[in-house]
Design an enzyme around this catalytic site. Structure first.
Site, PDB file in Angstrom:
ATOM      1  N   ASP A  83       0.831  -1.207   0.000  1.00 40.87           N
ATOM      2  CA  ASP A  83       0.000   0.000   0.000  1.00 40.87           C
ATOM      3  C   ASP A  83       0.867   1.259   0.000  1.00 40.87           C
ATOM      4  OD1 ASP A  83      -2.333   1.877   1.045  1.00 40.87           O
ATOM      5  OD2 ASP A  83      -3.268  -0.026   0.526  1.00 40.87           O
ATOM      6  N   ASP A  84       0.279   2.350   0.399  1.00 40.61           N
ATOM      7  CA  ASP A  84       0.875   3.682   0.387  1.00 40.61           C
ATOM      8  C   ASP A  84       2.228   3.710   1.126  1.00 40.61           C
ATOM      9  OD1 ASP A  84       1.261   6.373   0.316  1.00 40.61           O
ATOM     10  OD2 ASP A  84      -0.549   6.915   1.430  1.00 40.61           O
TER      11      ASP A  84
ATOM     12  N   CYS B 141     -10.438   2.941  -5.694  1.00 40.98           N
ATOM     13  CA  CYS B 141     -10.453   3.285  -4.274  1.00 40.98           C
ATOM     14  C   CYS B 141     -10.518   4.797  -4.183  1.00 40.98           C
ATOM     15  CB  CYS B 141      -9.173   2.771  -3.602  1.00 40.98           C
ATOM     16  SG  CYS B 141      -9.064   3.151  -1.847  1.00 40.98           S
TER      17      CYS B 141
ATOM     18  N   GLU C  35      -6.257 -18.909  15.698  1.00 42.66           N
ATOM     19  CA  GLU C  35      -6.776 -17.942  14.713  1.00 42.66           C
ATOM     20  C   GLU C  35      -6.194 -18.219  13.327  1.00 42.66           C
ATOM     21  OE1 GLU C  35      -7.661 -13.899  17.296  1.00 42.66           O
ATOM     22  OE2 GLU C  35      -5.585 -14.419  16.880  1.00 42.66           O
TER      23      GLU C  35
ATOM     24  N   GLY D 172     -11.386   4.675   0.662  1.00 45.89           N
ATOM     25  CA  GLY D 172     -12.475   3.706   0.776  1.00 45.89           C
ATOM     26  C   GLY D 172     -13.414   3.885  -0.400  1.00 45.89           C
TER      27      GLY D 172
ATOM     28  N   ASP E 252     -18.759   3.860  -8.021  1.00 42.91           N
ATOM     29  CA  ASP E 252     -19.803   4.147  -9.003  1.00 42.91           C
ATOM     30  C   ASP E 252     -19.589   3.300 -10.248  1.00 42.91           C
ATOM     31  OD1 ASP E 252     -18.058   5.719 -10.948  1.00 42.91           O
ATOM     32  OD2 ASP E 252     -17.801   6.937  -9.137  1.00 42.91           O
TER      33      ASP E 252
ATOM     34  N   LYS F  78      -3.955  -0.827  -6.961  1.00 42.16           N
ATOM     35  CA  LYS F  78      -5.024  -0.182  -6.182  1.00 42.16           C
ATOM     36  C   LYS F  78      -4.936   1.302  -6.497  1.00 42.16           C
ATOM     37  CE  LYS F  78      -6.376   0.612  -1.345  1.00 42.16           C
ATOM     38  NZ  LYS F  78      -6.019   0.280   0.048  1.00 42.16           N
ATOM     39  N   TRP F  79      -5.983   1.845  -7.114  1.00 42.12           N
ATOM     40  CA  TRP F  79      -5.973   3.223  -7.634  1.00 42.12           C
ATOM     41  C   TRP F  79      -6.753   4.113  -6.666  1.00 42.12           C
ATOM     42  CZ3 TRP F  79      -5.310   4.273 -13.357  1.00 42.12           C
ATOM     43  CH2 TRP F  79      -5.459   5.630 -13.664  1.00 42.12           C
TER      44      TRP F  79
ATOM     45  N   ASN G 105      -7.533  10.573  -2.544  1.00 41.40           N
ATOM     46  CA  ASN G 105      -7.799  10.835  -1.132  1.00 41.40           C
ATOM     47  C   ASN G 105      -8.186  12.254  -0.740  1.00 41.40           C
ATOM     48  OD1 ASN G 105      -7.698   8.388   0.412  1.00 41.40           O
ATOM     49  ND2 ASN G 105      -5.596   8.156  -0.288  1.00 41.40           N
TER      50      ASN G 105
HETATM   51  C1  GLA Z   1      -6.919   5.498   1.536  1.00 45.65           C
HETATM   52  C2  GLA Z   1      -7.307   4.067   1.271  1.00 45.65           C
HETATM   53  C3  GLA Z   1      -6.656   3.171   2.288  1.00 45.65           C
HETATM   54  C4  GLA Z   1      -5.162   3.326   2.211  1.00 45.65           C
HETATM   55  C5  GLA Z   1      -4.783   4.784   2.428  1.00 45.65           C
HETATM   56  C6  GLA Z   1      -3.311   5.009   2.173  1.00 45.65           C
HETATM   57  O1  GLA Z   1      -7.473   5.968   2.717  1.00 45.65           O
HETATM   58  O2  GLA Z   1      -8.685   3.912   1.274  1.00 45.65           O
HETATM   59  O3  GLA Z   1      -7.031   1.831   2.066  1.00 45.65           O
HETATM   60  O4  GLA Z   1      -4.719   2.882   0.955  1.00 45.65           O
HETATM   61  O5  GLA Z   1      -5.509   5.638   1.556  1.00 45.65           O
HETATM   62  O6  GLA Z   1      -2.945   6.316   2.344  1.00 45.65           O
END
Ligand code: GLA
Length: 728
Positions: free
Chosen positions: A364-365, A524, A612, A527, A532, A474-475, A478
């Protein structure tokens, strides 16, 4: 035949519905019907009352009852006597803004039309038919072509409009909606989907009050706050009975849906690009294409409407290699590490996940530029050597060696003020000269209307995709967009910017998805802020919400399910206490909720107890078995998690042989009453065996007598029942 024309009456027929309109003796295109397939000319229902202050068209002479203000119209205009909400509006050079659209011609052709530069439902020639009806304003030579795509087997009609300036002067188009739907009779309610960040798509059902109600976004994204999809429900309509109409706008920017209940108790729904953030200079010879609205109607309640939309969106909106196949079960490191990771940490997380059966690691980021917090680095799409000493390709190799695929997070449309990109190209950030822009998460937005920005992003993202074995993106996006201004547009055209932004985004997404057909793109927007049908044309799944709490997700996914298919909702098991709510739920409960989507994990699985871990391994196995049923079956909302004490849903295979009931009981009570859950969509004549205890039930009993909710102990108790037909 889907489209039938009788004189100037148009019949658009699907398996169960009829959409009808007629051009009358004055060339006014009247809407006659959208509902059950009656096989009849429905004009007999039209009443022409003489209403004071609702004037009459010029040619109607003494006929005081012929008024645009009281008639159901197919595409309402402004300034010529209909005082309700309009679908289209122009301003001429002399400042006037009347538009008097009258019928000119029609054209029918096989297949489904497409829209230049915009996503649209697609279909094979044998699956759809297109009707075009051309209207014309004689004084200005402006034409509007109304487009209808009819998909009979899906009970779907799509709508879109093209505004053409065939006149000699440039006009300002200040409104061009995709849909205008007039319903002269019946008491209707409307359902819209509101929310906020981490709390998206809460359904709200409201009576229509006289006047106008609106659901819209001015944020540059379709938004967490309202969704570009609405339902009109005839009074009394439930999940399983009654009449409803759904309208989904395939658009990812500022949108507007308005519903007006007028002086004669008639209902009008319009939908399209938000007029507050729109104006388009239309030069002679130029055309403007509106985005598309997908319409569907049900006489058997909202559940059937949802089934129609799910199938249509899955098969005729989503595209590419991944649209129908099972997506990889992934692990995302965001909630496991946030910005604090490096290659070793990621490989550790991946190792633990691989042992339990996870298929893909998504980084991720934080992997690029100088990005140790959200204050810097966006735009600098090259790997950070301190975190990734062997680069993306080195990390990808290590992940691949574990038998896993590798995916990467991007936020292409953004730029941090503290970034090399901003230092080199400050003019690419959206800002108004002489003003300080709104800040949000320390980032500004790139001017996606600029071809050089689009090219830069295409090049930089292509380079990265070619540099390592990356099979997923994952695009993200924010922030909301403000301070609309583009350096490249003259002052008179600045209001084109929000729509040009969306066109730029779509153009980039089209280029990348075509150039990398084997990459799975996930949408994305913090979230589900851009959840759409426009995005679903490019990305078959979208991260549903930044709220990963299992209880909360039952509500968010419930709201999302009214229109969008289960496979489109990215959904992950995360750590407890949950990072958004502090709530503690079991791995099993979290797994069941996350399975109601495109399934994955978002935590460090190495930190779980052995028990778990065993549960995770088991649930991944279960998902591999149930996934095709979950994604291809019909989805039933057996409870309303906003009102009931439990959230229960059901998937039934199309041949009604396999049935999976899942969900959770929110709270246990002493001496708990065990309510029956009534299953739906089964074959009443078939016998079904419950896998968990081997008991056999008839379909009839399961649907009419129900099955008792399991005994519960504790809170957020998982519910899971799998049934399979045992007879032919
Ligand atoms: C958004 C995404 C999260 C994550 C953060 C990273 O909030 O929805 O899932 O990827 O950015 O900064």
């Amino acid at each position: 035949m889907a489209v039938r024309v009788d004189g100037k009456t148009f019949f658009l027929e699907t398996k169960n519905t009829l959409y009808q309109m007629k051009a009358d003796e004055y060339g006014v295109l009247k809407h006659l019907w959208y509902g059950v397939r009656t096989g009849q000319d429905m004009e007999y229902l039209l009443d022409y009352p003489d209403v004071g202050f609702s004037g009459n068209i010029y040619e109607a002479d003494n006929n005081r009852s012929y008024s645009l203000d009281t008639m159901p119209l197919e595409y309402a205009t402004e300034g010529v006597g209909d005082f309700r909400i309009s679908a289209v509006g122009v301003r001429y050079q002399n400042g006037a803004s009347a538009l008097d659209l009258r019928y000119e011609s029609y054209h029918v052709e096989p297949g489904k039309y497409s829209i230049p530069g915009l996503p649209a439902v697609y279909a094979e020639e044998y699956e759809a038919e297109t009707l075009e009806v051309t209207l014309k304003d004689t004084a200005s030579d402006i034409r509007v072509v109304l487009k209808y795509g009819v998909l009979p087997d899906f009970d779907v009609i799509t709508r879109s409009a093209v505004v053409i300036n065939d006149g000699v002067q440039t006009v300002m188009l200040n409104k061009a909606h995709s849909l205008c739907l007039d319903i002269p009779y019946g008491q209707w309610e409307w359902v819209h989907f509101y929310g906020r960040w981490a709390k998206e798509r809460t359904p709200e059902r409201l009576p229509l009050l006289h006047g106008i109600q609106e659901s819209s976004s001015k944020r540059g994204i379709s938004s967490h706050h309202q969704n570009p999809a609405v339902l009109l429900c005839r009074e009394g309509c439930t999940e399983t009975s009654g009449i409803c109409i759904g309208a989904v706008l395939m658009y990812s920017g500022c949108f507007q849906a308005q519903v007006e209940y007028d002086q004669l108790n008639q209902t009008r729904l319009v939908m399209g690009i938000n007029t507050h953030t729109f104006c388009w200079e239309l030069e002679p010879g130029k055309r403007f294409y509106t985005p598309e609205v997908i319409l569907s109607q049900s006489n058997s309640g909202m559940e059937m409407l949802s089934h129609q939309f799910h199938r249509l969106i899955r098969e005729h909106v989503c595209r590419g290699r991944y649209k129908m196949i099972e997506r990889p079960v992934l692990i995302n490191n965001w909630e496991a590490t946030y910005f604090d990771f490096n290659e070793d940490k990621l490989v550790e997380i991946a190792k633990g996940a691989a042992e339990l059966g996870v298929d893909m690691l998504v980084m991720d980021d934080g992997w690029f530029g100088k990005r140790d917090s959200d204050a810097s680095g966006l735009g600098d799409w090259y790997e950070n050597p301190l975190k990734l000493p062997n680069g993306l390709s080195g990390l990808a190799e290590k992940i691949n060696d574990l038998g896993m695929e590798f995916g990467v997070w991007f936020e292409p449309e953004m730029i941090s003020e503290n970034s090399d990109l901003f230092r080199t190209h400050p003019e690419w950030a959206i800002r108004i000269p002489g003003r300080r822009p709104m800040r949000s998460r320390y980032q500004l937005v790139l001017d996606m209307s600029r071809p050089d920005v689009q090219d830069y992003l295409f090049d930089v993202m292509s380079r990265i995709l070619n540099s390592a074995n990356i099979t997923y993106i994952k695009w993200d996006f924010n922030r909301s967009v403000s301070d609309w201004y583009s350096e490249l547009l003259p002052s008179g055209r600045q209001k084109e910017m929000p729509h040009r932004f969306v066109l730029g985004l779509y153009s980039l997404m089209e280029r990348l998805t075509q150039a990398f057909p084997d990459v799975l793109f996930e949408g994305c927007c913090g979230g589900g802020g851009r959840f759409d049908a426009g995005i679903l044309y490019y990305c078959p799944q979208i991260w549903c919400s930044d709220d990963t709490d299992a209880f909360e997700r039952t509500q968010i996914q419930y709201g999302t399910s009214f229109f969008y298919p289960i496979s489109s909702m990215g959904s992950h098991v995360s750590a407890v206490p949950n990072h958004q709510t502090g709530r503690i739920t079991s791995v099993k409960t979290r797994g069941i909720t996350a399975m109601a989507g495109s399934f994955g994990y978002e935590l460090d699985l190495n930190r779980l107890t052995q028990e778990e871990k065993d549960e995770v391994k088991f649930q991944i196995g279960l998902f591999k078995e149930y996934g095709p049923l979950i994604h291809n079956g019909k989805y039933y909302r057996l409870s309303n998690p906003f009102e009931d004490k439990y959230a229960i849903w059901e998937y039934v295979s199309t041949d009604a042989r396999k049935v999976l009931v899942q969900g959770m009981i929110f709270r246990t009570e002493p001496n708990m009453l065990r309510y029956p859950i009534y299953l739906r969509g089964l074959d009443p004549k078939k016998k079904y065996r419950l896998r968990e205890d081997g008991i056999i039930y008839s379909g009839n009993a399961l649907m009419n007598g129900g099955i008792l909710i399991p005994k519960a102990w504790g809170d957020y108790v998982p519910v899971e029942m799998y049934l399979e037909a045992i007879d032919a």
